[in-house]
Scaffold this active site. Structure first.
Site, PDB file in Angstrom:
ATOM      1  N   GLY A  13      -0.498 -17.071  -5.831  1.00 32.28           N
ATOM      2  CA  GLY A  13      -0.179 -16.582  -7.165  1.00 32.28           C
ATOM      3  C   GLY A  13      -0.475 -17.600  -8.249  1.00 32.28           C
ATOM      4  O   GLY A  13       0.279 -18.549  -8.444  1.00 32.28           O
ATOM      5  N   CYS A  49       0.839  -1.189   0.000  1.00 35.74           N
ATOM      6  CA  CYS A  49       0.000   0.000   0.000  1.00 35.74           C
ATOM      7  C   CYS A  49       0.881   1.249   0.000  1.00 35.74           C
ATOM      8  O   CYS A  49       1.951   1.236   0.610  1.00 35.74           O
ATOM      9  CB  CYS A  49      -0.812  -0.057   1.290  1.00 35.74           C
ATOM     10  SG  CYS A  49      -2.396   0.633   1.085  1.00 35.74           S
TER      11      CYS A  49
HETATM   12  C1  LIG Z   1      -9.758  -8.190  -7.623  1.00 32.44           C
HETATM   13  C2  LIG Z   1      -8.612  -8.388  -6.664  1.00 32.44           C
HETATM   14  C3  LIG Z   1      -8.637  -7.739  -5.433  1.00 32.44           C
HETATM   15  C4  LIG Z   1      -7.587  -7.916  -4.506  1.00 32.44           C
HETATM   16  N1  LIG Z   1      -7.630  -7.275  -3.296  1.00 32.44           N
HETATM   17  C5  LIG Z   1      -6.628  -7.486  -2.386  1.00 32.44           C
HETATM   18  C6  LIG Z   1      -6.693  -6.899  -1.084  1.00 32.44           C
HETATM   19  O1  LIG Z   1      -7.659  -6.214  -0.718  1.00 32.44           O
HETATM   20  N2  LIG Z   1      -5.660  -7.121  -0.232  1.00 32.44           N
HETATM   21  C7  LIG Z   1      -4.575  -7.906  -0.585  1.00 32.44           C
HETATM   22  O2  LIG Z   1      -3.662  -8.090   0.239  1.00 32.44           O
HETATM   23  N3  LIG Z   1      -4.521  -8.511  -1.796  1.00 32.44           N
HETATM   24  C8  LIG Z   1      -5.500  -8.308  -2.694  1.00 32.44           C
HETATM   25  N4  LIG Z   1      -5.448  -8.926  -3.930  1.00 32.44           N
HETATM   26  C9  LIG Z   1      -4.301  -9.809  -4.266  1.00 32.44           C
HETATM   27  C10 LIG Z   1      -4.672 -11.291  -4.083  1.00 32.44           C
HETATM   28  O3  LIG Z   1      -5.038 -11.574  -2.750  1.00 32.44           O
HETATM   29  C11 LIG Z   1      -3.498 -12.208  -4.510  1.00 32.44           C
HETATM   30  O4  LIG Z   1      -2.369 -11.919  -3.713  1.00 32.44           O
HETATM   31  C12 LIG Z   1      -3.122 -12.028  -5.975  1.00 32.44           C
HETATM   32  O5  LIG Z   1      -4.277 -11.862  -6.771  1.00 32.44           O
HETATM   33  C13 LIG Z   1      -2.311 -13.204  -6.521  1.00 32.44           C
HETATM   34  O6  LIG Z   1      -3.020 -14.432  -6.412  1.00 32.44           O
HETATM   35  P1  LIG Z   1      -3.889 -15.059  -7.628  1.00 32.44           P
HETATM   36  O7  LIG Z   1      -3.017 -15.076  -8.841  1.00 32.44           O
HETATM   37  O8  LIG Z   1      -4.258 -16.426  -7.155  1.00 32.44           O
HETATM   38  O9  LIG Z   1      -5.069 -14.176  -7.806  1.00 32.44           O
HETATM   39  C14 LIG Z   1      -6.481  -8.758  -4.857  1.00 32.44           C
HETATM   40  C15 LIG Z   1      -6.490  -9.420  -6.098  1.00 32.44           C
HETATM   41  C16 LIG Z   1      -7.523  -9.260  -6.994  1.00 32.44           C
HETATM   42  C17 LIG Z   1      -7.487  -9.983  -8.307  1.00 32.44           C
END
Ligand SMILES: Cc1cc2nc3c(=O)[nH]c(=O)nc-3n(C[C@H](O)[C@H](O)[C@H](O)COP(=O)(O)O)c2cc1C
Length: 311
Positions: free
Chosen positions: A247, A134
Site C-alpha cells: 500500500g 472479489c
Molecule cells: C491497476 C491495478 C490492478 C490491480 N490488480 C490486482 C489483481 O489482479 N489482484 C489483486 O489481488 N490486487 C490487484 N491490485 C491491487 C494491488 O496489488 C495492491 O494491493 C494495491 O494497489 C495497493 O498497493 P499500491 O498502493 O502499492 O499500489 C491492483 C492494483 C492496481 C493499481
C-alpha cells in the site's frame, strides 16, 4: 574496509525468499513485460496479475483515473485466464530464479478451489496469493473478504486443494481487518498480505458523470500508505502468521516503515507505473540502510515497534 553484506532473506511460512521485495498483483503484468527494464532475478518474488479460470476482458474504459497522490482503477480483473497463463506465461517465467506467486480469484468458492487444484504440483509456482476482494456471487456480490466466514471458507478450500504455501490477500474495506486476518489464520493460511485497494470514486464536474465507467474503483498509491501501515501494524499484532505489507510504498523508507511495523515482506504496486525500477531502487535503499546502521539481517528490524502501543 569491507562493506557489510546484509542477509535480506525472509520466510513466509514454508516459502523462502531471497529478499523481502515483491511486486504486487496487477501492477507488474506477468513480470515478463518488465524483463527489459528490471533484472527480474533480483526480486524477492513476482506476484502475477490475478488469474481466473477463464480469460476476462474486465470493465469498459475509462478504467483508470489519477487522483491526488494515487490512482483509482476499475480494471475488473482482466486477465488471460488459467490455460493461457500455464501455456504462454509460466514457461517463460520458469527461466528466472525469482519465485513466482500466482494471485488467484473467483466468484464462487469452487472456482478458487478449482484454480488451486489446477496449480497443484505445477513446477515454477512457488505459492498462491488468494485475492478475497472479489464479489461472492452466492452472497449477492458482497466481497468474500468483508465476511470472516466466507474468507475462512475460501482459505480452507484452497488449502485442501493445493500443496503450495497459501497467502491470503486481505481487503481493507472492512470495519476491523484483524477479525478477517484471524479467521483466515484459523482456516490454515500460511501468511496474509494487505492491503488491497480502498474503494473510492471520482466525478467529472463538466459532464457531471463518474470518471470511471464502473463508477467506483480501487484507490492505490501513496495516498493509502498511512492506512495500510496502520492495518499492517494491527494485523501483525493480532496473528502469529507472517504479514506482507502492501500500500503506497514508493521508496525504501516506506518499505522500512512497514518492516518496523511488523511486515515480513512488502509488495510494490502503483510505484511501478511511475518508476518501473522502483522495486530494485527500494532493494538497493534497504541494503544501504542496513550497511549504514550495521544491521546484519533484515529480520532484526522487523516488528521492532512491539505490540505494547495502544492500537
Ligand atoms: C491497476 C491495478 C490492478 C490491480 N490488480 C490486482 C489483481 O489482479 N489482484 C489483486 O489481488 N490486487 C490487484 N491490485 C491491487 C494491488 O496489488 C495492491 O494491493 C494495491 O494497489 C495497493 O498497493 P499500491 O498502493 O502499492 O499500489 C491492483 C492494483 C492496481 C493499481
Amino acid at each position: 574496509m569491507n562493506q557489510l553484506t546484509p542477509d535480506l532473506s525472509v520466510k513466509l511460512g514454508p516459502l523462502e525468499l531471497q529478499n523481502p521485495v515483491m511486486t504486487s498483483s496487477g501492477t507488474f503484468g506477468y513480470g515478463l513485460e518488465f524483463d527489459e527494464l528490471v533484472d527480474l532475478n533480483l526480486l524477492g518474488a513476482i506476484v502475477v496479475k490475478g488469474i481466473s479460470l477463464k480469460p476476462m476482458t474486465g470493465n469498459p474504459p475509462p478504467r483508470i483515473v489519477e487522483t491526488p497522490c494515487g490512482m483509482l482503477n476499475a480494471i475488473g480483473l482482466a486477465n488471460v485466464g488459467l490455460e493461457a497463463f500455464l501455456k504462454e506465461k509460466l514457461p517463460k517465467l520458469r527461466k528466472f530464479r525469482t519465485k513466482v506467486i500466482v494471485n488467484i480469484y473467483g466468484h464462487h468458492i469452487d472456482e478458487y478451489a478449482e484454480l488451486a487444484s489446477a496449480l497443484k504440483g505445477v513446477d515454477g509456482v512457488a505459492a498462491l496469493e488468494v485475492n478475497v476482494s472479489c464479489p461472492n456471487v452466492e452472497q449477492g456480490g458482497m466481497a468474500f473478504g468483508v465476511d470472516p466466514d466466507a474468507s475462512a471458507r475460501v482459505t480452507e478450500q484452497v488449502r485442501k486443494s493445493t500443496d503450495k504455501p497459501v497467502i491470503v490477500k486481505l481487503s481493507p474495506n472492512v470495519t476491523d481487518i484483524r477479525i478477517i486476518a484471524k479467521a483466515v489464520e484459523s482456516a490454515g493460511a500460511h501468511a496474509v498480505s494487505l492491503i488491497n485497494t480502498l474503494t473510492g470514486m471520482a466525478i467529472d464536474i463538466e459532464t457531471r458523470k463518474p470518471k470511471l465507467a464502473n463508477i467506483r474503483g480501487g484507490l492505490s498509491g501513496p495516498a493509502i500508505k498511512p492506512v495500510a501501515l496502520h492495518m499492517v501494524y494491527q494485523v501483525a499484532n493480532a496473528v502469529d502468521i507472517p504479514v506482507v505489507g502492501i500500500g503506497g510504498i514508493v521508496d525504501y523508507r516506506d518499505a522500512l516503515e512497514f518492516f518496523i511495523a511488523g511486515a515480513r515482506a512488502v509488495e510494490i504496486g502503483t510505484a511501478n507505473f511511475v518508476n518501473p525500477r522502483a522495486t530494485l531502487d527500494i532493494l538497493e535503499g534497504i541494503t544501504e540502510y542496513c550497511q549504514q546502521k550495521g544491521i546484519h539481517h533484515i529480520t532484526d528490524i522487523m516488528a521492532t515497534l512491539g505490540s505494547n502501543l495502544h492500537i
